[in-house]
Design a protein around this motif. Structure first.
Motif, PDB file in Angstrom:
ATOM      1  N   LEU A 121       0.837  -1.195   0.000  1.00  0.00           N
ATOM      2  CA  LEU A 121       0.000   0.000   0.000  1.00  0.00           C
ATOM      3  C   LEU A 121       0.871   1.242   0.000  1.00  0.00           C
ATOM      4  CD1 LEU A 121      -2.812  -0.943   2.525  1.00  0.00           C
ATOM      5  CD2 LEU A 121      -2.972  -0.778   0.055  1.00  0.00           C
ATOM      6  N   ALA A 122       0.438   2.258  -0.744  1.00  0.00           N
ATOM      7  CA  ALA A 122       1.257   3.455  -0.911  1.00  0.00           C
ATOM      8  C   ALA A 122       0.571   4.670  -0.316  1.00  0.00           C
ATOM      9  CB  ALA A 122       1.524   3.694  -2.387  1.00  0.00           C
ATOM     10  N   LYS A 123       1.341   5.445   0.414  1.00  0.00           N
ATOM     11  CA  LYS A 123       0.891   6.762   0.852  1.00  0.00           C
ATOM     12  C   LYS A 123       1.182   7.730  -0.293  1.00  0.00           C
ATOM     13  CE  LYS A 123       1.685   6.154   5.778  1.00  0.00           C
ATOM     14  NZ  LYS A 123       2.437   6.656   6.942  1.00  0.00           N
ATOM     15  N   PRO A 124       0.547   8.904  -0.303  1.00  0.00           N
ATOM     16  CA  PRO A 124       0.786   9.856  -1.398  1.00  0.00           C
ATOM     17  C   PRO A 124       2.249  10.273  -1.538  1.00  0.00           C
ATOM     18  CG  PRO A 124      -1.091  10.545  -0.086  1.00  0.00           C
ATOM     19  CD  PRO A 124      -0.485   9.377   0.606  1.00  0.00           C
ATOM     20  N   SER A 125       3.015  10.203  -0.459  1.00  0.00           N
ATOM     21  CA  SER A 125       4.409  10.649  -0.509  1.00  0.00           C
ATOM     22  C   SER A 125       5.382   9.540  -0.893  1.00  0.00           C
ATOM     23  CB  SER A 125       4.811  11.217   0.848  1.00  0.00           C
ATOM     24  OG  SER A 125       4.676  10.221   1.838  1.00  0.00           O
ATOM     25  N   LYS A 126       4.887   8.352  -1.189  1.00  0.00           N
ATOM     26  CA  LYS A 126       5.754   7.224  -1.561  1.00  0.00           C
ATOM     27  C   LYS A 126       6.522   7.557  -2.838  1.00  0.00           C
ATOM     28  CE  LYS A 126       6.812   2.729  -1.971  1.00  0.00           C
ATOM     29  NZ  LYS A 126       8.026   2.288  -1.361  1.00  0.00           N
ATOM     30  N   GLU A 127       7.826   7.325  -2.813  1.00  0.00           N
ATOM     31  CA  GLU A 127       8.665   7.587  -3.978  1.00  0.00           C
ATOM     32  C   GLU A 127       8.558   6.428  -4.969  1.00  0.00           C
ATOM     33  OE1 GLU A 127      10.763  10.272  -4.739  1.00  0.00           O
ATOM     34  OE2 GLU A 127       9.816  11.288  -3.049  1.00  0.00           O
ATOM     35  N   VAL A 128       8.493   6.756  -6.256  1.00  0.00           N
ATOM     36  CA  VAL A 128       8.487   5.731  -7.298  1.00  0.00           C
ATOM     37  C   VAL A 128       9.747   5.884  -8.146  1.00  0.00           C
ATOM     38  CG1 VAL A 128       6.006   5.418  -7.431  1.00  0.00           C
ATOM     39  CG2 VAL A 128       7.068   7.139  -8.831  1.00  0.00           C
ATOM     40  N   PHE A 129      10.215   4.749  -8.650  1.00  0.00           N
ATOM     41  CA  PHE A 129      11.422   4.703  -9.461  1.00  0.00           C
ATOM     42  C   PHE A 129      11.142   3.880 -10.705  1.00  0.00           C
ATOM     43  CE2 PHE A 129      12.590   5.009  -4.969  1.00  0.00           C
ATOM     44  CZ  PHE A 129      13.340   6.174  -4.984  1.00  0.00           C
ATOM     45  N   PRO A 130      11.968   4.009 -11.737  1.00  0.00           N
ATOM     46  CA  PRO A 130      11.783   3.164 -12.925  1.00  0.00           C
ATOM     47  C   PRO A 130      11.788   1.682 -12.535  1.00  0.00           C
ATOM     48  CG  PRO A 130      13.296   4.929 -13.418  1.00  0.00           C
ATOM     49  CD  PRO A 130      13.021   4.999 -11.936  1.00  0.00           C
ATOM     50  N   THR A 131      10.984   0.906 -13.232  1.00  0.00           N
ATOM     51  CA  THR A 131      10.731  -0.537 -13.045  1.00  0.00           C
ATOM     52  C   THR A 131       9.765  -0.838 -11.902  1.00  0.00           C
ATOM     53  OG1 THR A 131      12.578  -1.058 -11.584  1.00  0.00           O
ATOM     54  CG2 THR A 131      13.011  -1.116 -13.966  1.00  0.00           C
ATOM     55  N   ASP A 132       9.273   0.168 -11.172  1.00  0.00           N
ATOM     56  CA  ASP A 132       8.259  -0.086 -10.150  1.00  0.00           C
ATOM     57  C   ASP A 132       6.943  -0.445 -10.826  1.00  0.00           C
ATOM     58  OD1 ASP A 132       9.918   0.380  -8.038  1.00  0.00           O
ATOM     59  OD2 ASP A 132       9.134   2.372  -7.560  1.00  0.00           O
ATOM     60  N   LYS A 133       6.206  -1.352 -10.190  1.00  0.00           N
ATOM     61  CA  LYS A 133       4.897  -1.756 -10.700  1.00  0.00           C
ATOM     62  C   LYS A 133       3.829  -1.122  -9.820  1.00  0.00           C
ATOM     63  CE  LYS A 133       3.876  -5.559 -12.956  1.00  0.00           C
ATOM     64  NZ  LYS A 133       3.838  -6.968 -13.283  1.00  0.00           N
ATOM     65  N   ILE A 134       2.974  -0.297 -10.449  1.00  0.00           N
ATOM     66  CA  ILE A 134       1.918   0.417  -9.721  1.00  0.00           C
ATOM     67  C   ILE A 134       0.577  -0.208 -10.064  1.00  0.00           C
ATOM     68  CG2 ILE A 134       0.789   2.638  -9.356  1.00  0.00           C
ATOM     69  CD1 ILE A 134       3.398   3.970 -10.254  1.00  0.00           C
ATOM     70  N   THR A 135      -0.202  -0.528  -9.045  1.00  0.00           N
ATOM     71  CA  THR A 135      -1.550  -1.047  -9.224  1.00  0.00           C
ATOM     72  C   THR A 135      -2.497  -0.098  -8.521  1.00  0.00           C
ATOM     73  OG1 THR A 135      -0.668  -3.281  -9.155  1.00  0.00           O
ATOM     74  CG2 THR A 135      -3.038  -3.059  -8.895  1.00  0.00           C
ATOM     75  N   PHE A 136      -3.533   0.349  -9.236  1.00  0.00           N
ATOM     76  CA  PHE A 136      -4.508   1.249  -8.610  1.00  0.00           C
ATOM     77  C   PHE A 136      -5.875   0.998  -9.194  1.00  0.00           C
ATOM     78  CE2 PHE A 136      -2.646   3.388 -12.187  1.00  0.00           C
ATOM     79  CZ  PHE A 136      -3.688   4.035 -12.807  1.00  0.00           C
TER      80      PHE A 136
END
Length: 134
Positions: A34-49
């Motif tokens: 689970l991600a908070k709004p301030s979670k950092e994302v980087f290349p190759t991350d997989k986002i599910t929403f």
């Protein structure tokens, strides 16, 4: 880049506030967490929403400097959402329009008379005179 800013930059949400609300409702995960709004994302991350009754799955390819045009979005993400999900959404839309088309407004007198006539039509399985309540 923050997850709320990233999803706003690649045009999945109209405002960052909408992304923040989705994160607070636990609709957004990054790499299965689970991600908070301030979670950092980087290349190759997989986002599910989850948005509009669809669970979207995207992979981050690159981080944009700021909000990008719709034509350039594919440079920054890879959409991995299965095609069946979009077909399911189309079926939901069609089921909502089953009775009346969107934008047709209230039934007219003619529509109402047709509906009343349909409801008062004699039942063909009953013998003559048994279905009447007169």
């Amino acid at each position: 880049m923050r997850i709320d800013k990233y999803l706003w930059c690649v045009r999945y949400y109209k405002t960052r506030n909408m992304v923040t609300e989705a994160c607070k409702k636990n609709h957004v995960t990054v790499n299965g967490q689970l991600a908070k709004p301030s979670k950092e994302v980087f290349p190759t991350d997989k986002i599910t929403f989850r948005k509009d009754q669809i669970t979207q799955i995207i992979t981050v390819l690159d981080i944009p400097d700021n909000r990008v045009s719709a034509k350039l979005v594919d440079m920054y993400r890879k959409n991995e959402t299965p095609a069946e999900v979009y077909e399911h959404l189309e079926l939901l839309k069609l089921s909502k329009e089953h009775y009346r088309k969107n934008g047709t407004g209230r039934p007219t007198k003619k529509d109402r008379r047709d509906i009343d006539e349909f409801g008062n039509s004699p039942n063909p399985t009953l013998p003559e005179g048994e279905g009447d309540e007169s």
